[in-house]
Each structure stands twice: as structure tokens, then as C-alpha cells.
Motif scaffolding. Structure first.
Motif, PDB file in Angstrom:
ATOM      1  N   SER A 508       0.838  -1.200   0.000  1.00  0.00           N
ATOM      2  CA  SER A 508       0.000   0.000   0.000  1.00  0.00           C
ATOM      3  C   SER A 508       0.869   1.244   0.000  1.00  0.00           C
ATOM      4  O   SER A 508       0.548   2.252   0.642  1.00  0.00           O
ATOM      5  N   LEU A 509       1.965   1.187  -0.726  1.00  0.00           N
ATOM      6  CA  LEU A 509       2.890   2.307  -0.787  1.00  0.00           C
ATOM      7  C   LEU A 509       2.249   3.471  -1.543  1.00  0.00           C
ATOM      8  O   LEU A 509       1.490   3.268  -2.502  1.00  0.00           O
ATOM      9  N   SER A 510       2.568   4.673  -1.109  1.00  0.00           N
ATOM     10  CA  SER A 510       1.970   5.859  -1.715  1.00  0.00           C
ATOM     11  C   SER A 510       3.058   6.866  -2.072  1.00  0.00           C
ATOM     12  O   SER A 510       4.250   6.617  -1.882  1.00  0.00           O
ATOM     13  N   GLY A 511       2.629   8.007  -2.579  1.00  0.00           N
ATOM     14  CA  GLY A 511       3.581   9.021  -2.985  1.00  0.00           C
ATOM     15  C   GLY A 511       4.120   8.757  -4.381  1.00  0.00           C
ATOM     16  O   GLY A 511       3.674   7.861  -5.090  1.00  0.00           O
ATOM     17  N   GLU A 512       5.066   9.559  -4.784  1.00  0.00           N
ATOM     18  CA  GLU A 512       5.636   9.442  -6.120  1.00  0.00           C
ATOM     19  C   GLU A 512       6.804   8.454  -6.141  1.00  0.00           C
ATOM     20  O   GLU A 512       7.381   8.135  -5.099  1.00  0.00           O
ATOM     21  N   ILE A 513       7.119   8.001  -7.332  1.00  0.00           N
ATOM     22  CA  ILE A 513       8.320   7.174  -7.502  1.00  0.00           C
ATOM     23  C   ILE A 513       9.521   8.097  -7.373  1.00  0.00           C
ATOM     24  O   ILE A 513       9.682   9.024  -8.176  1.00  0.00           O
ATOM     25  N   PRO A 514      10.366   7.887  -6.371  1.00  0.00           N
ATOM     26  CA  PRO A 514      11.484   8.821  -6.171  1.00  0.00           C
ATOM     27  C   PRO A 514      12.431   8.804  -7.370  1.00  0.00           C
ATOM     28  O   PRO A 514      12.879   7.738  -7.813  1.00  0.00           O
ATOM     29  N   ALA A 515      12.726   9.963  -7.886  1.00  0.00           N
ATOM     30  CA  ALA A 515      13.688  10.046  -8.990  1.00  0.00           C
ATOM     31  C   ALA A 515      15.058   9.569  -8.547  1.00  0.00           C
ATOM     32  O   ALA A 515      15.870   9.131  -9.366  1.00  0.00           O
ATOM     33  N   GLU A 516      15.301   9.602  -7.229  1.00  0.00           N
ATOM     34  CA  GLU A 516      16.604   9.161  -6.703  1.00  0.00           C
ATOM     35  C   GLU A 516      16.858   7.671  -6.951  1.00  0.00           C
ATOM     36  O   GLU A 516      18.006   7.227  -6.954  1.00  0.00           O
ATOM     37  N   LEU A 517      15.776   6.881  -7.147  1.00  0.00           N
ATOM     38  CA  LEU A 517      15.966   5.456  -7.426  1.00  0.00           C
ATOM     39  C   LEU A 517      16.773   5.238  -8.699  1.00  0.00           C
ATOM     40  O   LEU A 517      17.363   4.178  -8.899  1.00  0.00           O
ATOM     41  N   THR A 518      16.767   6.218  -9.552  1.00  0.00           N
ATOM     42  CA  THR A 518      17.482   6.084 -10.821  1.00  0.00           C
ATOM     43  C   THR A 518      18.972   6.354 -10.677  1.00  0.00           C
ATOM     44  O   THR A 518      19.696   6.347 -11.669  1.00  0.00           O
ATOM     45  N   GLU A 519      19.421   6.592  -9.444  1.00  0.00           N
ATOM     46  CA  GLU A 519      20.841   6.870  -9.229  1.00  0.00           C
ATOM     47  C   GLU A 519      21.615   5.636  -8.774  1.00  0.00           C
ATOM     48  O   GLU A 519      22.806   5.720  -8.506  1.00  0.00           O
ATOM     49  N   MET A 520      20.925   4.473  -8.684  1.00  0.00           N
ATOM     50  CA  MET A 520      21.601   3.268  -8.224  1.00  0.00           C
ATOM     51  C   MET A 520      22.636   2.825  -9.259  1.00  0.00           C
ATOM     52  O   MET A 520      22.271   2.508 -10.402  1.00  0.00           O
ATOM     53  N   PRO A 521      23.904   2.764  -8.876  1.00  0.00           N
ATOM     54  CA  PRO A 521      24.978   2.506  -9.849  1.00  0.00           C
ATOM     55  C   PRO A 521      24.833   1.189 -10.595  1.00  0.00           C
ATOM     56  O   PRO A 521      25.108   1.113 -11.786  1.00  0.00           O
ATOM     57  N   MET A 522      24.375   0.126  -9.898  1.00  0.00           N
ATOM     58  CA  MET A 522      24.299  -1.168 -10.565  1.00  0.00           C
ATOM     59  C   MET A 522      23.256  -1.156 -11.678  1.00  0.00           C
ATOM     60  O   MET A 522      23.457  -1.760 -12.736  1.00  0.00           O
ATOM     61  N   LEU A 523      22.153  -0.451 -11.462  1.00  0.00           N
ATOM     62  CA  LEU A 523      21.121  -0.382 -12.494  1.00  0.00           C
ATOM     63  C   LEU A 523      21.496   0.558 -13.626  1.00  0.00           C
ATOM     64  O   LEU A 523      20.977   0.441 -14.731  1.00  0.00           O
ATOM     65  N   ARG A 524      22.370   1.474 -13.346  1.00  0.00           N
ATOM     66  CA  ARG A 524      22.809   2.404 -14.397  1.00  0.00           C
ATOM     67  C   ARG A 524      23.893   1.792 -15.280  1.00  0.00           C
ATOM     68  O   ARG A 524      24.169   2.300 -16.369  1.00  0.00           O
ATOM     69  N   SER A 525      24.533   0.729 -14.794  1.00  0.00           N
ATOM     70  CA  SER A 525      25.612   0.116 -15.564  1.00  0.00           C
ATOM     71  C   SER A 525      25.026  -0.673 -16.727  1.00  0.00           C
ATOM     72  O   SER A 525      23.840  -0.999 -16.751  1.00  0.00           O
ATOM     73  N   GLU A 526      25.864  -0.986 -17.673  1.00  0.00           N
ATOM     74  CA  GLU A 526      25.402  -1.724 -18.848  1.00  0.00           C
ATOM     75  C   GLU A 526      25.125  -3.181 -18.532  1.00  0.00           C
ATOM     76  O   GLU A 526      24.331  -3.840 -19.182  1.00  0.00           O
ATOM     77  N   ARG A 527      25.793  -3.692 -17.478  1.00  0.00           N
ATOM     78  CA  ARG A 527      25.680  -5.121 -17.192  1.00  0.00           C
ATOM     79  C   ARG A 527      25.733  -5.357 -15.692  1.00  0.00           C
ATOM     80  O   ARG A 527      26.531  -4.762 -14.984  1.00  0.00           O
ATOM     81  N   VAL A 528      24.862  -6.238 -15.210  1.00  0.00           N
ATOM     82  CA  VAL A 528      24.838  -6.579 -13.790  1.00  0.00           C
ATOM     83  C   VAL A 528      25.950  -7.563 -13.491  1.00  0.00           C
ATOM     84  O   VAL A 528      26.159  -8.542 -14.214  1.00  0.00           O
ATOM     85  N   THR A 529      26.698  -7.289 -12.435  1.00  0.00           N
ATOM     86  CA  THR A 529      27.748  -8.210 -11.989  1.00  0.00           C
ATOM     87  C   THR A 529      27.413  -8.662 -10.583  1.00  0.00           C
ATOM     88  O   THR A 529      27.587  -7.934  -9.620  1.00  0.00           O
ATOM     89  N   SER A 530      26.872  -9.878 -10.480  1.00  0.00           N
ATOM     90  CA  SER A 530      26.482 -10.425  -9.186  1.00  0.00           C
ATOM     91  C   SER A 530      27.531 -11.401  -8.693  1.00  0.00           C
ATOM     92  O   SER A 530      28.236 -12.041  -9.481  1.00  0.00           O
ATOM     93  N   HIS A 531      27.633 -11.523  -7.369  1.00  0.00           N
ATOM     94  CA  HIS A 531      28.583 -12.444  -6.757  1.00  0.00           C
ATOM     95  C   HIS A 531      27.863 -13.488  -5.920  1.00  0.00           C
ATOM     96  O   HIS A 531      28.380 -13.972  -4.922  1.00  0.00           O
ATOM     97  N   LEU A 532      26.663 -13.858  -6.347  1.00  0.00           N
ATOM     98  CA  LEU A 532      25.876 -14.822  -5.604  1.00  0.00           C
ATOM     99  C   LEU A 532      26.206 -16.240  -6.050  1.00  0.00           C
ATOM    100  O   LEU A 532      26.517 -16.489  -7.208  1.00  0.00           O
ATOM    101  N   ASP A 533      26.117 -17.175  -5.093  1.00  0.00           N
ATOM    102  CA  ASP A 533      26.383 -18.577  -5.384  1.00  0.00           C
ATOM    103  C   ASP A 533      25.099 -19.213  -5.892  1.00  0.00           C
ATOM    104  O   ASP A 533      24.158 -19.443  -5.129  1.00  0.00           O
ATOM    105  N   ILE A 534      25.038 -19.500  -7.177  1.00  0.00           N
ATOM    106  CA  ILE A 534      23.800 -20.002  -7.766  1.00  0.00           C
ATOM    107  C   ILE A 534      23.637 -21.506  -7.569  1.00  0.00           C
ATOM    108  O   ILE A 534      22.625 -22.068  -7.952  1.00  0.00           O
TER     109      ILE A 534
END
Length: 717
Positions: A508-534
Motif C-alpha cells: 500500500s505504498l503511496s507518494g511518487e516514484i522517487p527520482a533518486e531510485l534512478t541513481e543506483m549505480p548497478m542499475l545504471r551500468s550496462e551489465r549486472v555483476t552479481s557475486h551470488l552462489d547459484i
């Protein structure tokens, strides 16, 4: 001086008695080179030159052996070792004609075509490794092969794994391989019944790997003839039936692996106890039923038990606690019940992985689990555990993966306070617990320095998204969907530099989508580099009506905010999130136009903007998003023509329905025809519902009045 002359004479005499490789051997190697279309950027061609001794060529080893004459030694090529040389092309039959070749290793290249019969029928080769290439066809001897060796061929090791070989194993092709010790034919396309004639041909045969093929039928009882067999792997095939009694006569077995087949029956306790040397037992993803026999506790060398994804049932035998060398116990996805505490885990000091998810265990987590100080993966999800988490879990200093999802644990605040001291924890899945509790916003919650995945979905929790989440500087994936969270999306989430998977849907989240969410470096990069054990990783994915957990091999960059009460416009800055594969904003109260900057999301595969109040036109250049496979802009107030001439033509009508002002052939609405829309712009969804309600109410009211009049007239008369 006379002594010096004598020494020089002996040296010259010795040098003259040592010969180089023969012309025949040199020609065989050059024929192989000629069959290559790529030899590692010319590496072999530069080394293998005419006029030089081929014993000095790259990858070639020669050895000398005494001939019938005591005054001379014969030199012959014994090794052709060209692994990982980026070779392309075919394998020349000439290699099989090298008379003294003992070791041939062409693995990890891109060689194609078939394996020449001359190599399979060689009398000299002892070790053959052609794994990880692009070879195909059958493995057959040359019809004209004539092995003259009295004891059969010398070959001991054959590794043809990770190619595209097919066909059946025919005993006639292997009848002279009396010295065979190892056969690895895994990851090919072999068919037919599982071969076992190696056991009859060679008394020293000890390793057979047939994994990832298309073998079918039963496990043949002839496997019992392999009296020296130490490793038997045939996982990911189409085998069926029960395990033959004869298999348990192979007391030398150390590794028995048949996962991902169609095997069934019960685990024979009398048979299993004979496999006293067993170290690995892997029968996962089959159809075995019944209990785990008590005799399993007699297998003192057991280090791994994998019986997951079967139909095993009943309570666990306490005998498991006697397997004191156990490192991995995987019993997930069965029908086990009762208390896990039937097993005394305090004896399993070497245990590293405990997986009992997807069963019906009840009670509390046994305290003895917390004595397994080497445990790094604990998976208890989808059972009937209850109560609060014990502070003793802090004793598991090596714990990296913890899944408690979909049980009945309580007190989320206490749980987080206890787990924050688990410094090595990278994955925490605790969703489906803490029913209707308030998510803690305790500012004293810290720690979790290495946490990469946090899942607290489907509880449902209420309250605001806590600010302490912004302290999880290594967080890569955050799952909070299917809760009752309210308030706005905290801007501080944008400080999570590694975050690339965000799912806040169905809240039930309200308000606007924060424009600051677009500043996350991993999402701004061309490729995701994860270090998780699949290898052990399972993720909660909401597919409705309840989340499911999936093992994933790749982690997409995702932002899912659907089904909330978000307002405002779609931030134009979203176009900076180059890594996004999925953007899902449906079922909110967003308005304004679809921003042109979405066209900058060139990796986008899924775009869902449905059930909002968006206006304007659909950007024609959406056709340029070449990877877009799912699009939904339905139930908005969009207008104008639906773009044509690209892959948007392949989307169904439902992707655009509910926009009365849209036109185009996919909607059967000619754009030249006038469009009459009674509902006010920006309220089509709610207005439409109101119109339907008024019409229905009026009709029912009229019918009611008419019936009343009829009844009244009857009473009067």
C-alpha cells in the motif's frame, strides 16, 4: 689431453646414436595441422615448421626406448598435449597412426566432426581426452582394425565428455579394451540402454560417468559384475524402474549418483548396508518412496546424502546422526514429517549444508543444529516450524545462506536482532512468517555487512519500509512484495550501490516514484555483476496468488512496483537504468505520458504500465527495443495509433485493451473513424465502473418497481 679427447669422442658417438622423430610421425602431425581451420592464432603453425625436429614442437613430447641394437636408441612421439589451444577444425585420422602415442589430449577446444576410428582402435594410446569440443557422430572402431596385442588394447582412460556424440554403445566396439579403467561419456546425446559390458571386459574398470545423456530403460543387473567400480554416475538420463539387487554387490562403490531420472521403489536397507565404502549417495529428482532405512547409519564414510525431490515419507531415522563424516544432507521436497530433532545433529560436526525445505516437519528448530559450527547453508523453508529463533544460531559462525521462509516463526524484531551478528550471512530468506507483525524500524539494527539478498515477502508485515535497510551496503536483491507496507518509498534505498533487483509490489505504498531510485549505480551500468552462489540459490518470485521459489541461473535487473498506490508521473530519469530487463509499474495511480526516455532502456524485456491513468500516445520507437518480449499498457487513457511495422505487431490485443482512444488494426479500430468517449479523460477505469453501476442500478430499480406494482394489484383484486 688424451682423456679429454676420449670424452669428446664418446659424446659425439652418443649424439650420433640418438635419432629424431621419424618422417612418418612428422607427416602425421602435419596432416593434423592441415585439418585445422584455426590453430590458436597461428601458434602451432609457427612452432610446427618443416626442417625442425618435431620432438621440439609445441605440445609434443618424445621418449627414447632401447632398440634391439644396444648401440642405438629409438625416439618416438608419446604425447600430443594440445588442451585449451583454441583449435578449430577436424581431428585427422593420422594421429591414430602414430605408433608410440600414449597420451592424446585435445580437450577444451572447438574441434568438430567425428572422432576418427583410427584413434579409437589405436593399439598404443593409454589416455585419450577429447572433452569439451564440438565433436559428433558415433564412437565406433574402424571395421578394418586389427589389434594384434595379445592382451587387447592398452587404453585405460577415455574422456569424451561435453561433446555432441550420439548413438548407442555397442559391445563389439569395445570388446578389446581389456585395460579400461575410466570412461567419461557425460554431457553428450548417447541413447539406448545403459552400457555395462566394460565390467566384463576389464577387471580393473573403476569409473563410469554417463551423466547428461539420453540412456533409457532399467539399470541393468549386469552392473554387479563391476567388482572394482568406485564411481557410477548416470544422472540426467531417462532411466526407470528400481535399483537392481546386484548393484549392492559392488562393495567398492564410493560414489553412486542417479539423480534426475525416473527411478522408483524403496531404499533397500539390506542392500545399502553392503555399500560400506560409500562416500556420496545422490538419488535426487526421482520417485523413490518409503522411509530412509536405519542401516544408513552404518555407512561411516558417507559425506553426502542427496535424496531431494522424491516421495520419501515418515519421520527421519535417528541413524543419520551416526554418519559422523556427513558434510551435506539434502532431503528437500519430500513428504517427511515429525520433528527434525529426531536426528542428533551434535554428532555431525563436519556438516556444511542442511536442506530439508518443502516437507512437513513440525516443532521448533532442534537445538543440536546450532552445534554444527561448520554449517554454511541452512534451508528449512516450507515446513511447519514455529516459535522464535534461538539466540544460539549465532554459534553458526560460518553461516552464509539461511532460508526459513513459509513457516510459522514469530517476533521479527527479535529475529533480526539475533541474525545481525551473523557476519558472513549473504542470503536471508524469512518471508511467509511473522503474520501481521509490524516490521521493525529499530535504529539499533546493524550488522549484516555481507548480506546480498534479503527476502521478507508474503508475511504480511505492516508499517513503513525501514530505514535500516539502507545500511546494507552490499545488498543486491530486496524482496518485500505481498505485505501491507505503507508510506512512501524511502529515498535512501538509492544509496545501495549494488542493488539491482527490487520488488515492492502488492503493498500500500503511496507518494511518487522517487527520482533518486534512478541513481543506483548497478542499475545504471550496462551489465549486472552479481557475486551470488547459484548452486544452492532459491529466489521468491511472485506469480500469484502466492509466491514461489525458483532456483535461478541468472539474475536479471528488475524493478517491480506494481499494485500499490503510487501517484505522480513516471520519472524521465528511468531511462538511465541501462541494466533493467523488467520494469513493472502496473496497477498504480500514475498519470502523465509515457516518457520517451524509456526508449533508452535497450536491454528491456518486460514493460508493464497497465492499469494507471497514463495519457498521450504510445512512443512509436518502442519498436526499437529489440529484446522487448512482453508489453502491457492496457487500461489507461492512451490515444492515437498503436505503432506498427515492428515486433509490436506480435503482441496480443490484450496488451492495448482498455484505452478507448487508441486505434489501429490490432484493436479493430480504424484511426480515420471518430472515437466517441463519454468518460472524462484520466478516469476511464473508475468512470467506466461508475457508469456500469448506474445503468445496472437503474435497471434493477425499474424491475423492482414493476414487480411491486404487480404484487400490489393482485392484493387489491
Amino acid at each position: 689431453m688424451p682423456n679429454l679427447c676420449l670424452v669428446l669422442a664418446l659424446i659425439l658417438f652418443s649424439a650420433s646414436s640418438i635419432s629424431c622423430c621419424t618422417d612418418h610421425e612428422r607427416n602425421c602431425l602435419l596432416q593434423f595441422l592441415a585439418g585445422l581451420s584455426q590453430d590458436g592464432h597461428g601458434g602451432l603453425a609457427a612452432s610446427w615448421r618443416h626442417g625442425t625436429d618435431c620432438c621440439s614442437w609445441e605440445g609434443i613430447t618424445c621418449s627414447s626406448s632401447s632398440s634391439s641394437s644396444t648401440a642405438s636408441k629409438a625416439v618416438t612421439i608419446t604425447d600430443v598435449l594440445l588442451a585449451s589451444k583454441k583449435l578449430e577444425g577436424s581431428i585427422s585420422p593420422a594421429l591414430g597412426r602414430l605408433p608410440g602415442l600414449q597420451r592424446l589430449n585435445l580437450s577444451h577446444n572447438s574441434l568438430s566432426g567425428g572422432l576418427p576410428a583410427e584413434i579409437m582402435s589405436s593399439d598404443s594410446i593409454v589416455i585419450l581426452d577429447i572433452s569439451f569440443n564440438l565433436l559428433n557422430g558415433d564412437l565406433l572402431d574402424s571395421p578394418s582394425s586389427s589389434s594384434s596385442s595379445a592382451s587387447g588394447r592398452r587404453i585405460q582412460v577415455i574422456n569424451v565428455s561435453s561433446n555432441s556424440f550420439s548413438g548407442r554403445f555397442l559391445s563389439s566396439s569395445w570388446k578389446e579394451m581389456e585395460n579400461l579403467v575410466v570412461l567419461n561419456a557425460s554431457n553428450n546425446s548417447f541413447t539406448g540402454p545403459m552400457p555395462t559390458f566394460f565390467c566384463i571386459r576389464s577387471s580393473s574398470f573403476s569409473m563410469l560417468d554417463l551423466s547428461y545423456n539420453h540412456f533409457n530403460g532399467n539399470v541393468p543387473p549386469e552392473i554387479g559384475n563391476c567388482s572394482s567400480l568406485r564411481m557410477l554416475k548416470a544422472d540426467h538420463n531417462n532411466l526407470s524402474g528400481t535399483l537392481p539387487d546386484e548393484l549392492f554387490n559392488v562393495t567398492s562403490l564410493e560414489h553412486l549418483s542417479f539423480p534426475n531420472n525416473g527411478l522408483q521403489g524403496v531404499l533397500d536397507g539390506a542392500g545399502i548396508i553392503k555399500l560400506r565404502n560409500l562416500v556420496v549417495l545422490d538419488l535426487g529428482f526421482n520417485m523413490f518412496s518409503g522411509n530412509i532405512p536405519d542401516s544408513i547409519g552404518k555407512l561411516k564414510r558417507l559425506e553426502e546424502i542427496h535424496l531431494h525431490h522424491n516421495s520419501l515419507a515418515g519421520e527421519l531415522t535417528p541413524a543419520i546422526g551416526s554418519c559422523t563424516n556427513l558434510k551435506a544432507l539434502n532431503l528437500g521436497s519430500n513428504n517427511f514429517s515429525g520433528e527434525l530433532g529426531k536426528v542428533n545433529f551434535s554428532k555431525l560436526s563436519s556438516l556444511k549444508s542442511l536442506h530439508v525445505s518443502y516437507n512437513s516437519f513440525n516443532g521448533t528448530i532442534p537445538e543440536s543444529v546450532y552445534t554444527c559450527s561448520n554449517l554454511n547453508a541452512l534451508q528449512l523453508s516450507f515446513n511447519k516450524f514455529h516459535g522464535q529463533l534461538s539466540f544460539r544460531i549465532a554459534n553458526l559462525k560460518s553461516l552464509t545462506y539461511l532460508s526459513l521462509a513459509e513457516n510459522s516463526f514469530t517476533n521479527i524484531s527479535n529475529t533480526l536482532q539475533i541474525l545481525k551478528s551473523s557476519r558472513d550471512l549473504t542470503t536471508l530468506l524469512i518471508g511467509g512468517n511473522f503474520r501481521d507483525e509490524e516490521i521493525s524500524d529499530d535504529k539499533t539494527i546493524d550488522g549484516f555487512e555481507n548480506l546480498k539478498v534479503l527476502a521478507m515477502e508474503n508475511c504480511p508485515l505492516f508499517g513503513n519500509i525501514p530505514i535500516w535497510i539502507s545500511k546494507l551496503k552490499n545488498l543486491e536483491m530486496l524482496f518485500l512484495f505481498n505485505n501491507h507496507l505503507s508510506g512512501s518509498i524511502p529515498v535512501c534505498i538509492s544509496t545501495l550501490n549494488s542493488l539491482f533487483y527490487l520488488d515492492l509490489s502488492n503493498n500500500s505504498l503511496s507518494g511518487e516514484i522517487p527520482a533518486e531510485l534512478t541513481e543506483m549505480p548497478m542499475l545504471r551500468s550496462e551489465r549486472v555483476t552479481s557475486h551470488l552462489d547459484i548452486k544452492i540459490f532459491e529466489l521468491p518470485v511472485y506469480t500469484g496468488p502466492s509466491p514461489k521459489y525458483f532456483t535461478v541461473s541468472d539474475f536479471p535487473a528488475v524493478m517491480i512496483l506494481e499494485n500499490n498506490n503510487l501517484t505522480g508521473v513516471i520519472p524521465t530519469e528511468l531511462g538511465q537504468l541501462k541494466a533493467l530487463l523488467s520494469l513493472i509499474l502496473g496497477y498504480n495511480n500514475l498519470h502523465g505520458e509515457i516518457p520517451e526516455t524509456i526508449l533508452d532502456l535497450t536491454n528491456l524485456e518486460i514493460l508493464d504500465l497497465s492499469n494507471n491513468h497514463l495519457t498521450g500516445t504510445i512512443p512509436a520507437d518502442l519498436n526499437n527495443l529489440n529484446f522487448l518480449s512482453e508489453l502491457n499498457v492496457s487500461n489507461n487513457d492512451l490515444q492515437g495509433p498503436v505503432p506498427t511495422g515492428g515486433h509490436l505487431d506480435t503482441f496480443p490485443r490484450s496488451s492495448f485493451d482498455g484505452n478507448p482512444r487508441l486505434c489501429g488494426h490490432i484493436l479493430d479500430q480504424d484511426c480515420d473513424d471518430p472515437v466517441v468517449v463519454d468518460a472524462p479523460q484520466g478516469s476511464s477505469r473508475q468512470g467506466g465502473y461508475k457508469v456500469i453501476f448506474v445503468i445496472a442500478f437503474g435497471a434493477l430499480f425499474g424491475v423492482g418497481v414493476l414487480l411491486d406494482q404487480l404484487c400490489l394489484s393482485r392484493l387489491v383484486t
